[in-house]
Every structure is written in C-alpha cells, then in structure tokens.
Design an enzyme around this catalytic site. Structure first.
Site, PDB file in Angstrom:
ATOM      1  N   ASP A   9     -25.669 -10.365  10.704  1.00 58.05           N
ATOM      2  CA  ASP A   9     -25.095 -10.477  12.030  1.00 58.05           C
ATOM      3  C   ASP A   9     -26.190 -11.019  12.968  1.00 58.05           C
ATOM      4  O   ASP A   9     -27.378 -10.863  12.700  1.00 58.05           O
ATOM      5  CB  ASP A   9     -24.633  -9.082  12.473  1.00 58.05           C
ATOM      6  N   ARG A  10     -25.812 -11.679  14.025  1.00 58.90           N
ATOM      7  CA  ARG A  10     -26.808 -12.248  14.948  1.00 58.90           C
ATOM      8  C   ARG A  10     -27.103 -11.303  16.121  1.00 58.90           C
ATOM      9  O   ARG A  10     -28.192 -10.766  16.233  1.00 58.90           O
ATOM     10  CB  ARG A  10     -26.307 -13.612  15.467  1.00 58.90           C
ATOM     11  N   ASP A  11     -26.091 -11.090  16.972  1.00 61.70           N
ATOM     12  CA  ASP A  11     -26.308 -10.343  18.221  1.00 61.70           C
ATOM     13  C   ASP A  11     -26.436  -8.851  17.950  1.00 61.70           C
ATOM     14  O   ASP A  11     -25.562  -8.242  17.346  1.00 61.70           O
ATOM     15  CB  ASP A  11     -25.156 -10.598  19.198  1.00 61.70           C
ATOM     16  N   GLU A  17     -28.549  -7.791  21.911  1.00 61.43           N
ATOM     17  CA  GLU A  17     -27.151  -7.878  22.319  1.00 61.43           C
ATOM     18  C   GLU A  17     -27.125  -7.969  23.848  1.00 61.43           C
ATOM     19  O   GLU A  17     -27.629  -7.093  24.529  1.00 61.43           O
ATOM     20  CB  GLU A  17     -26.405  -6.619  21.851  1.00 61.43           C
ATOM     21  N   SER A  51     -21.527 -14.701  12.211  1.00 58.97           N
ATOM     22  CA  SER A  51     -21.471 -14.212  13.589  1.00 58.97           C
ATOM     23  C   SER A  51     -20.113 -14.464  14.223  1.00 58.97           C
ATOM     24  O   SER A  51     -19.570 -15.565  14.120  1.00 58.97           O
ATOM     25  CB  SER A  51     -22.579 -14.956  14.371  1.00 58.97           C
ATOM     26  N   CYS A  90     -17.596 -17.624  13.746  1.00 61.83           N
ATOM     27  CA  CYS A  90     -16.179 -17.731  14.083  1.00 61.83           C
ATOM     28  C   CYS A  90     -16.071 -17.952  15.582  1.00 61.83           C
ATOM     29  O   CYS A  90     -16.465 -17.080  16.355  1.00 61.83           O
ATOM     30  CB  CYS A  90     -15.427 -16.461  13.690  1.00 61.83           C
ATOM     31  N   CYS A 105      -7.373 -15.940  12.897  1.00 64.55           N
ATOM     32  CA  CYS A 105      -8.047 -16.758  11.887  1.00 64.55           C
ATOM     33  C   CYS A 105      -8.477 -15.872  10.730  1.00 64.55           C
ATOM     34  O   CYS A 105      -8.373 -14.652  10.789  1.00 64.55           O
ATOM     35  CB  CYS A 105      -9.267 -17.436  12.514  1.00 64.55           C
ATOM     36  N   CYS A 107     -11.634 -16.030   9.721  1.00 64.34           N
ATOM     37  CA  CYS A 107     -13.097 -15.973   9.747  1.00 64.34           C
ATOM     38  C   CYS A 107     -13.655 -14.955  10.748  1.00 64.34           C
ATOM     39  O   CYS A 107     -14.867 -14.719  10.774  1.00 64.34           O
ATOM     40  CB  CYS A 107     -13.705 -17.354   9.955  1.00 64.34           C
TER      41      CYS A 107
END
Ligand code: MG
Ligand code: ZN
Length: 188
Positions: A9-11, A17, A51, A90, A105, A107
């Site tokens: 995960d990024r944030d 965050e 992400s 996404c 979606c 994703c």
C-alpha cells in the site's frame, strides 16, 4: 521461474497518510521506507505498489499529477538505494465526480484486480507473496488473492485494527521496516 512480490500500500505505509495526497509538495516519505524496501529487494522480492487512488475519480488530481508523484517517490527512494519495481493503482470510485472514473471496478482494494494484473504482467506467484498495508482493505485484498498479510500501525493502522470485522492479518507490525523484517524471516 515465478517471482515473489510484496504488494505495498502507498498512503500510510510508504508515505504519510494525508487524506488524499493531491500535490507532490505534500508528500512525506516515511524515514524507514527506503531501508525496508532495500531489505525486501535484497531478499529477492519485487516491490509492487498497489494503491486505491479514488482522489482521481473525485477530481482532486489527474493521472498526470499522480504519475509525477510516483516519479518523485521513485527518485527519493532511489537516492537511498531503494527500488519500487512497479506501481498499480485504482483511479475509480462509484461516487466519483469525474464520469470517466465513476464506476464499480475490479481493481479497488479489497477487490483483487490490481494484484491479478501485476501477477500477470510480472510473472508473480501470488501464493508466495505478501501484502502490506494500513487498512482493512489491504488485509481483505490479501485474503482474496491468497497472499499473506501484514497490517502496519502507521497511517490508519491503529484504527484499522478495530475495524477488521473478522479479517485477520498474519502479522501486525509497528511500521513497514518491521513488516519487512517479519516477511523476510517468515519466508525462510
Ligand atoms: Mg493506506
Ligand atoms: Zn478500479
């Protein structure tokens, strides 16, 4: 031969965050992120960011700006010898204001689309791979794809621990660095 990956995960996991990062100037990379990613690469994992960026669907930033943010993140990590092998995100949301991205979606995490796409592009064996993130959606993503999961206590991690609704991460780590240590040990 199939690759193994850590789907990151990024944030809240690699960077702070900040509740919808919109501008590259607002990005704060966690001080331990480069060490963690370097260790994972040295252990033979691909580092693949997965992400949810519904900020795109919400009209807070466009995909070109998102690309700039990812290029800057790559540049800063590279300065410390760390590599992200690929970014998948996404941009959608059912309640988005930008029509192009307003949809259900496959994703948006915890749905498995990003990991399945990455696995196909990069010949990744998902069952010997891991997901690291700070939210229930990340643990759910791991569950849906057959990866093992680590929840980090950074970002929304502390709150997420109370919102897992029966989902169980394989490990809860203080941060990405400790998550990487656990993954490397668990993998042996
Ligand atoms: Mg997160
Ligand atoms: Zn999507």
């Amino acid at each position: 031969m199939a690759n193994r990956a850590v789907f990151l995960d990024r944030d809240g996991t690699i960077i702070e965050e900040v509740n919808y990062l919109r501008r590259v100037e607002e990005m704060i990379v966690f001080p331990f992120a480069a060490d963690a990613l370097r260790n994972l690469s040295a252990a033979g994992f691909l580092n693949v960011v997965v992400s949810n960026q519904s900020a795109v669907a919400r009209g807070f930033l466009d995909e070109a700006t998102l690309k700039t943010i990812h290029e800057e993140l790559t540049r800063r990590l590279k300065k410390d010898g760390a590599v992200i092998d690929a970014f998948y995100y996404c941009p959608h949301h059912v309640e988005g204001t930008v029509e192009k991205y307003r949809k259900v979606c496959e994703c948006r995490k915890p749905r498995p689309g990003l990991i399945f796409q990455a696995a196909s592009d990069l010949q990744i064996d998902v069952t010997s791979s891991f997901v690291v993130g700070d939210q229930a959606a990340d643990v759910g993503l791991a569950r849906q794809t057959g990866c093992r999961s680590v929840l980090v206590r950074t970002g929304y991690g502390k709150t997420a621990l109370k919102e897992l609704n029966g989902l169980k991460p394989d490990y809860v780590a203080e941060n990405l660095l400790e998550a990487a240590e656990w993954i490397i040990a668990a993998d042996r």
